[in-house]
Design a protein around this motif. Structure first.
Motif, short mmCIF file in Angstrom:
data_model
loop_
_atom_site.label_atom_id
_atom_site.label_comp_id
_atom_site.label_asym_id
_atom_site.label_seq_id
_atom_site.Cartn_x
_atom_site.Cartn_y
_atom_site.Cartn_z
N CYS A 25 0.84 -1.20 0.00
CA CYS A 25 0.00 0.00 0.00
C CYS A 25 0.87 1.25 0.00
O CYS A 25 0.62 2.19 -0.76
CB CYS A 25 -0.92 -0.03 1.22
SG CYS A 25 -2.04 1.38 1.36
N VAL A 26 1.91 1.27 0.83
CA VAL A 26 2.80 2.43 0.89
C VAL A 26 3.52 2.60 -0.45
O VAL A 26 3.58 3.71 -0.99
CB VAL A 26 3.80 2.29 2.06
CG1 VAL A 26 4.90 3.35 1.98
CG2 VAL A 26 3.06 2.39 3.39
N LEU A 27 4.05 1.51 -0.99
CA LEU A 27 4.74 1.60 -2.29
C LEU A 27 3.79 2.08 -3.39
O LEU A 27 4.15 2.92 -4.20
CB LEU A 27 5.31 0.22 -2.68
CG LEU A 27 6.53 -0.26 -1.91
CD1 LEU A 27 6.82 -1.72 -2.27
CD2 LEU A 27 7.73 0.62 -2.18
N VAL B 229 8.62 1.86 6.37
CA VAL B 229 9.60 2.43 5.45
C VAL B 229 10.98 1.85 5.73
O VAL B 229 11.75 1.57 4.80
CB VAL B 229 9.59 3.97 5.47
CG1 VAL B 229 10.68 4.54 4.58
CG2 VAL B 229 8.22 4.49 5.02
N ASP B 230 11.31 1.62 7.00
CA ASP B 230 12.58 0.97 7.32
C ASP B 230 12.67 -0.40 6.64
O ASP B 230 13.69 -0.75 6.05
CB ASP B 230 12.75 0.79 8.83
CG ASP B 230 13.05 2.08 9.58
OD1 ASP B 230 13.39 3.09 8.93
OD2 ASP B 230 12.94 2.06 10.83
N GLU B 231 11.58 -1.17 6.69
CA GLU B 231 11.54 -2.49 6.06
C GLU B 231 11.68 -2.37 4.54
O GLU B 231 12.39 -3.17 3.91
CB GLU B 231 10.23 -3.21 6.40
CG GLU B 231 10.10 -3.61 7.85
CD GLU B 231 8.69 -4.06 8.23
OE1 GLU B 231 7.76 -4.01 7.38
OE2 GLU B 231 8.50 -4.46 9.39
N LEU B 232 11.01 -1.39 3.96
CA LEU B 232 11.09 -1.18 2.50
C LEU B 232 12.51 -0.79 2.08
O LEU B 232 13.00 -1.26 1.05
CB LEU B 232 10.08 -0.12 2.06
CG LEU B 232 8.61 -0.54 2.15
CD1 LEU B 232 7.70 0.66 1.91
CD2 LEU B 232 8.30 -1.66 1.18
N GLU B 233 13.15 0.07 2.87
CA GLU B 233 14.53 0.45 2.55
C GLU B 233 15.47 -0.74 2.67
O GLU B 233 16.31 -0.97 1.79
CB GLU B 233 15.00 1.58 3.47
CG GLU B 233 14.51 2.94 3.04
CD GLU B 233 15.18 4.07 3.81
OE1 GLU B 233 15.59 5.04 3.16
OE2 GLU B 233 15.28 3.97 5.06
N LYS B 234 15.32 -1.50 3.73
CA LYS B 234 16.17 -2.67 3.96
C LYS B 234 16.03 -3.67 2.81
O LYS B 234 17.00 -4.29 2.40
CB LYS B 234 15.82 -3.33 5.29
CG LYS B 234 16.72 -4.47 5.67
CD LYS B 234 16.36 -5.03 7.03
CE LYS B 234 17.25 -6.20 7.36
NZ LYS B 234 16.87 -6.81 8.64
N ALA B 235 14.81 -3.80 2.27
CA ALA B 235 14.55 -4.73 1.17
C ALA B 235 14.95 -4.14 -0.19
O ALA B 235 14.84 -4.81 -1.21
CB ALA B 235 13.07 -5.12 1.16
#
Length: 162
Positions: free
Chosen positions: A43-45, A73-79
């Motif tokens: 959803c955020v992406l 967002v931390d999880e999205l950046e890490k991925a």
């Protein structure tokens, strides 16, 4: 003295909508495991790809509190799916920028979300699908658009974090 149980005159919409929302969320969460992200991350992406938006704007669109948004967002950046960058308009704000890998995840996630929604709607006779979605859209755009003030705080249902 024996009392008879109360009889509802109108179907319990709260119970029906709560149950439907919970089950749909679990189906969506299970389906997104094949992509390796959560529906919340998708959803955020998705909303970050629509337009240049700050983290705060995306949190509002995704209906996330500030802490959950930061973790997401931390999880999205890490991925490697998104990155924070300063806003050109307000240096204090952070824009969430979707990477090429994030764009592919949104494309695949959209197909997953569409499949889950299609599977649910196909349980209805064809003639009822459009009417159901139209009626629900009217409700959330009208009388169910915004919460009302209440003396007692209403807790939101817990959502699967899967």
């Amino acid at each position: 003295m024996t009392t008879s149980p109360p009889v509802r005159q109108i179907r319990d919409l709260s119970g029906l909508l709560d149950h439907a929302s919970h089950v749909l969320a679990t189906r969506m969460s299970a389906a997104f495991t094949e992509l390796g992200i959560t529906p919340r991350a998708y959803c955020v992406l998705f909303h970050a790809m629509e337009a240049e938006r700050t983290q705060i704007q995306l949190a509002e669109l995704a209906d996330l509190d500030k802490t959950t948004m930061v973790v997401t967002v931390d999880e999205l950046e890490k991925a490697g799916l998104a990155e924070r960058r300063p806003s050109a308009v307000d240096r204090r704000a952070r824009i969430i920028s979707v990477t090429e890998a994030g764009e592919r995840a949104v494309e695949q996630g959209t197909a997953i979300a569409d499949r889950v929604h299609r599977d649910v709607l196909e349980a209805l006779p064809e003639g009822e699908r459009t009417a159901f979605v139209a009626a629900l859209t009217r409700l959330v755009g009208g009388p169910l658009a915004e919460p009302v003030e209440s003396e007692r705080a209403v807790r939101r249902a817990r959502r699967s974090r899967g």
